[in-house]
Design a protein around this motif. Structure first.
Motif, PDB file in Angstrom:
ATOM      1  N   UNK A  46       0.851  -1.183   0.000  1.00 26.55           N
ATOM      2  CA  UNK A  46       0.000   0.000   0.000  1.00 26.55           C
ATOM      3  C   UNK A  46       0.892   1.240   0.000  1.00 26.55           C
ATOM      4  N   UNK A  47       0.418   2.347  -0.572  1.00 27.90           N
ATOM      5  CA  UNK A  47       1.226   3.578  -0.505  1.00 27.90           C
ATOM      6  C   UNK A  47       1.404   4.105   0.911  1.00 27.90           C
ATOM      7  N   UNK A  48       0.487   3.758   1.806  1.00 30.68           N
ATOM      8  CA  UNK A  48       0.463   4.302   3.161  1.00 30.68           C
ATOM      9  C   UNK A  48       0.683   3.179   4.164  1.00 30.68           C
ATOM     10  N   UNK A  49       1.385   3.472   5.233  1.00 31.02           N
ATOM     11  CA  UNK A  49       1.570   2.494   6.301  1.00 31.02           C
ATOM     12  C   UNK A  49       0.276   2.475   7.129  1.00 31.02           C
ATOM     13  N   UNK A  61       5.799  -0.523   0.559  1.00 34.45           N
ATOM     14  CA  UNK A  61       5.203   0.723   0.072  1.00 34.45           C
ATOM     15  C   UNK A  61       5.330   0.824  -1.446  1.00 34.45           C
ATOM     16  N   UNK A  62       4.282   1.273  -2.108  1.00 36.22           N
ATOM     17  CA  UNK A  62       4.405   1.537  -3.541  1.00 36.22           C
ATOM     18  C   UNK A  62       3.570   2.746  -3.915  1.00 36.22           C
ATOM     19  N   UNK A  63       4.036   3.473  -4.912  1.00 42.27           N
ATOM     20  CA  UNK A  63       3.313   4.646  -5.394  1.00 42.27           C
ATOM     21  C   UNK A  63       1.980   4.230  -5.979  1.00 42.27           C
ATOM     22  N   UNK A  64       0.965   4.974  -5.666  1.00 41.54           N
ATOM     23  CA  UNK A  64      -0.367   4.653  -6.157  1.00 41.54           C
ATOM     24  C   UNK A  64      -0.395   4.646  -7.680  1.00 41.54           C
ATOM     25  N   UNK A 187      13.622  -2.069 -12.614  1.00 35.92           N
ATOM     26  CA  UNK A 187      12.568  -1.257 -13.244  1.00 35.92           C
ATOM     27  C   UNK A 187      11.337  -1.205 -12.349  1.00 35.92           C
ATOM     28  N   UNK A 188      10.927  -2.360 -11.808  1.00 29.01           N
ATOM     29  CA  UNK A 188       9.740  -2.398 -10.943  1.00 29.01           C
ATOM     30  C   UNK A 188       9.927  -1.483  -9.734  1.00 29.01           C
ATOM     31  N   UNK A 189      11.122  -1.456  -9.181  1.00 26.95           N
ATOM     32  CA  UNK A 189      11.408  -0.598  -8.037  1.00 26.95           C
ATOM     33  C   UNK A 189      11.422   0.874  -8.439  1.00 26.95           C
ATOM     34  N   UNK A 190      12.042   1.185  -9.577  1.00 29.60           N
ATOM     35  CA  UNK A 190      12.129   2.573 -10.025  1.00 29.60           C
ATOM     36  C   UNK A 190      10.758   3.158 -10.333  1.00 29.60           C
ATOM     37  N   UNK A 191       9.846   2.308 -10.830  1.00 35.31           N
ATOM     38  CA  UNK A 191       8.504   2.771 -11.179  1.00 35.31           C
ATOM     39  C   UNK A 191       7.622   2.890  -9.938  1.00 35.31           C
ATOM     40  N   UNK A 192       7.668   1.874  -9.093  1.00 37.85           N
ATOM     41  CA  UNK A 192       6.755   1.815  -7.947  1.00 37.85           C
ATOM     42  C   UNK A 192       7.265   2.557  -6.718  1.00 37.85           C
ATOM     43  N   UNK A 193       8.582   2.712  -6.620  1.00 37.15           N
ATOM     44  CA  UNK A 193       9.166   3.333  -5.443  1.00 37.15           C
ATOM     45  C   UNK A 193       9.400   2.379  -4.296  1.00 37.15           C
ATOM     46  N   UNK A 194       9.109   1.087  -4.479  1.00 34.95           N
ATOM     47  CA  UNK A 194       9.345   0.117  -3.421  1.00 34.95           C
ATOM     48  C   UNK A 194      10.827  -0.272  -3.410  1.00 34.95           C
TER      49      UNK A 194
END
Length: 825
Positions: A46-49, A61-64, A187-194
């Motif tokens: 989720x984007x939020x804890x 955490x991942x960007x919405x 790539x998945x990390x760079x896009x999602x921010x996780x």
């Protein structure tokens, strides 16, 4: 849900993504806790804890709006490490099926894209076949309208080519591997921010459920669906479960956490424009000029939907009774039909804004607060001639002219208020997330002149019938011949008679049918909803307590030689279809009938009979009643293939889920140069913003203390006391950057509007690093508005965009752009 709430206890890994089940679906945690007692892991993405994340074993955490990047990377991880359930994938999915050699994918676009029309020609997405007639995944049986009893020919279709070794470069399996090679961890990390290390830990943990005998379940909510590719998000979860062999398994499945107690029931009964009861397509005036057109074009070439004529004609018989005969095509001409235009929520308000729609009937809905870009929707209501609001009391929609930006002296809309009953003040069935249709009895009578929805609807129907009989109209029989024989001796609606009609009955003697297998396509049966057939079957009683829907046996005994305790509870209520608790449950065993997990068997073939802990989702008995012997790998009986689709031709925006950025995004798509879903529906009034002016991602969500648009909860002082004010959650880093402290009044704005909220500076949000840049995300609840109740506040949906998913047109509430600043005093 493909499974159900209690079944969560059978999981080895629980993945909650796009939902906050601990806070918004707290009873689910009872069963998650049971699973964890047995060693299960609970993952929250989720984007939020959230409060769910706070009690999880793993939080990511991942960007919405980047769920497909995360899940696509997981697919790639599964392929590279051969963690897929190979026997399941070979036998129960279309992995081995070959696709048209002309199919392709290039830089974010699948083959067949029409840029001008913003849609795909799906011809190249079809299977590669051999024979004379094309295989058709969406049509049709040849309909033979003989006098008396209609009949069907044998299925039409070429034989699809297959490669059981899964090595042909044109088979679905290899096409899928190739498609997701781009979705590397980096790539998945760079896009999602996780962070990569956390992502890999989550991937490893969830992919472990691909081991035969293990099961992982996915729980999701609106955080997955309210995007311009929300349907593909749901597809992406299904594809993951198929790769790992989790579909049809106890403790597996893809499980939607419904936001209200009867949202499942509302979709079952077709409260959406594009379907009629039980998920059949709404007839279209252009495609379906006569009944034969509908049956030929909507009945697939194989699978259980080949019974659709039985379900559809039985529905027509229930709608029009004796008037519906073979001679008049069972009153098909009386049934309302689509006109080729978009009739979704956003499109409806666009039509109001343009002056096309002159009247609006609202039933327990408050779009002045709940709709996307709702300031535009309030403005659209100004152009109506009339509006009827059926609700408990005056809502913002019923009094839209009181909005701060509206001048009531310029509005000619005539508004009618009809006082309705609360859910405690009426009886009837509700369908929960797990498809359990449970009867709910009335606790108290509604106050004053308030009436339950059924009574209000009945009075309107009777008035319309009288009006059309007296004055006629374009097609008066569509109303005058409509069946409405659900009245009691006092001429009030008898909801139990309606329930009986929904279940279905034989026309000749009026006796209820046992289930939908008894329905016919010759006009001899009537049924309001074939999926519900079986929930009201006691011919000797009209007491709901004596019907399957009112059953309350909470035991879970041993059945037919298998251990109990699986949580099936077949004696508690009725679960559609035919009381089946886990759908696709043939896939819980290998083709020979051996359960993948012998410790948690739903079914088992002994060599002479099937032992079962659920109602079979496969043909376990022949016509003569004898047990059918394995092997039998037709685990997905609703599809013509009999197998589940890793590659799905029916989607509007691609046969594989592909990552696209939200329509408003702070980032450039790192996976292709196609920034947004190319088939997304965008309206001219969307007024989209850009990151140079509005660099912050915002998402909306719910609270435990408030409900939907707050129409009920903001009128309850105790709940208002527990959560009194509209607020915005923002990270400490963003607060420092903006000079904001907790408790400050903050302006949240974009080019659709501006609202104020109190700042809640918190560590529950952290900045994301997206493609090397810092991106902030904030969140607000959407329960507040400018009037109605003990507490007022800014409407979050004044800021949400009216852009819609390519398949369902659901608005993108969960990822859009804003900027924030401290309000000047």
């Amino acid at each position: 849900m493909t499974n159900h709430w209690v079944d969560l206890k059978n999981s080895d890994v629980v993945l909650a993504i796009g939902g906050n089940n601990a806070e918004n679906h707290p009873i689910s945690m009872k069963w998650v806790t049971e699973a964890r007692k047995n060693g299960a892991k609970y993952i929250v993405v989720d984007p939020r804890f959230t409060r769910s994340a706070a009690v999880s074993d793993l939080y990511g955490p991942l960007r919405s709006g980047t769920d497909i990047a995360f899940l696509g990377g997981l697919y790639n991880y599964i392929f590279e490490n051969k963690l897929y359930h190979e026997e399941y994938v070979k036998n129960y999915t279309n992995a081995s099926w070959l696709v048209n050699p002309d199919y392709g994918f290039d830089d974010g676009l699948f083959s067949g894209y029409d840029e001008a029309g913003r849609k795909y020609d799906k011809a190249t997405w079809q299977y590669d076949t051999e024979g004379e007639t094309p295989w058709d995944t969406e049509g049709a049986f040849a309909w033979v309208n003989k006098p008396g009893t209609p009949a069907f020919t044998t299925p039409i279709g070429k034989t699809p080519k297959k490669d059981e070794t899964l090595s042909d470069p044109n088979c679905v399996f290899q096409l899928m591997k190739k498609h997701y090679e781009r979705y590397t961890p980096e790539i998945a990390s760079a896009v999602s921010g996780m962070p990569i290390d956390r992502m890999m830990e989550i991937w490893e943990t969830y992919a472990s459920t691909g081991q035969p005998g293990k099961a992982g379940t996915i729980m999701y909510a609106m955080g997955m669906t309210q995007h311009t590719y929300g349907s593909q998000n749901v597809r992406a979860m299904a594809v993951l479960q198929l790769l790992l062999g989790n579909m049809g398994m106890p403790g597996g499945g893809v499980n939607a956490l419904r936001g209200e107690s009867n949202v499942q029931g509302s979709t079952d009964m077709a409260m959406l424009f594009h379907i009629i009861p039980a998920y059949m397509a709404t007839p279209n005036a252009t495609k379906h000029k006569v009944l034969r057109d509908y049956l030929e074009k909507e009945t697939p070439s194989g699978g259980y939907w080949t019974n659709k004529p039985k379900f559809f004609i039985s529905l027509l018989k229930e709608m029009y009774g004796d008037y519906a005969t073979a001679a008049n095509n069972y009153a098909f001409d009386m049934m309302p039909k689509l006109n080729g235009k978009n009739h979704s929520h956003i499109a409806m308000f666009e039509a109001m804004n343009e002056g096309t729609v002159k009247g609006l009937f609202l039933w327990g809905q408050n779009p002045a607060v709940g709709g996307p870009n709702c300031s535009m929707e309030r403005n659209a209501m100004e152009k109506l001639d009339w509006m009827v609001a059926v609700d408990l009391w005056e809502t913002e929609t019923a009094s839209f002219w009181k909005a701060p930006t509206i001048d009531p002296s310029t509005i000619d809309t005539e508004v009618f208020l009809l006082p309705a009953a609360c859910h405690y003040e009426k009886q009837g069935s509700i369908s929960n997330s797990g498809r359990w249709i449970q009867w709910r009895w009335k606790a108290v009578d509604p106050p004053g002149d308030a009436m339950d929805d059924g009574e209000i609807c009945t009075e309107i129907v009777h008035a319309l019938k009288d009006l059309y009989k007296a004055e006629g109209g374009a097609l008066p029989e569509a109303i005058t011949e409509l069946t409405w024989d659900y009245m009691d001796e006092n001429d009030h609606l008898d909801i139990t008679k309606l329930a009986r009609a929904i279940n279905g009955y034989t026309v000749a003697d009026g006796k209820v049918v046992a289930n939908f297998t008894k329905l016919a396509a010759d006009g001899s049966t009537a049924c309001g909803n074939w999926l519900f057939s079986g929930y009201w079957t006691n011919e000797d009683s009209m007491d709901p307590a004596d019907q399957p829907t009112g059953a309350r046996d909470n035991t879970d005994p041993t059945r037919k030689g298998l251990d109990g305790g699986m949580g099936s509870h077949l004696g508690w209520s009725f679960c559609w279809p035919v009381n089946r608790r886990i759908i696709y449950n043939r896939a819980s065993c290998d083709p020979a009938g051996k359960p993948w997990n012998p410790d948690k068997p739903l079914f088992k073939w002994t060599g002479s009979e099937w032992l079962s802990n659920d109602v079979p989702d496969f043909g376990n008995k022949a016509a003569d009643g004898t047990e059918t012997k394995p092997p039998n790998s037709t685990a997905f009986i609703m599809l013509p293939e009999g197998n589940a689709r890793l590659f799905a031709q029916g989607m509007a925006d691609g046969p594989f889920p592909e990552h696209y950025e939200p329509y408003e995004s702070p980032a450039t798509n790192a996976l292709s140069s196609t920034q947004n879903d190319p088939a997304v529906v965008v309206w001219e009034s969307a007024s989209l913003g850009t990151k140079d002016k509005f660099p912050i991602v915002m998402s909306t969500y719910r609270l435990t203390e408030h409900w939907q648009t707050g129409g009920m909860t903001r009128n309850l002082p105790w709940l208002v006391e527990t959560m009194p004010k509209m607020f915005i959650e923002l990270s400490q880093e963003l607060a420092d950057d903006k000079g904001i402290e907790s408790g400050d009044s903050v302006v949240i704005e974009n080019n659709r509007g501006a609202i104020t909220a109190l700042a809640m500076v918190t560590n529950r949000f952290k900045p994301f690093t997206i493609n090397g840049e810092t991106v902030h995300q904030v969140g607000t609840p959407w329960h507040w508005s400018y009037s109605s109740g003990c507490s007022i506040g800014g409407s979050a949906n004044d800021l949400t965009p009216n852009v819609g998913d390519a398949n369902t047109m659901i608005p993108e509430y969960k990822a859009f752009l804003v900027d924030i600043r401290k309000e000047e005093v």
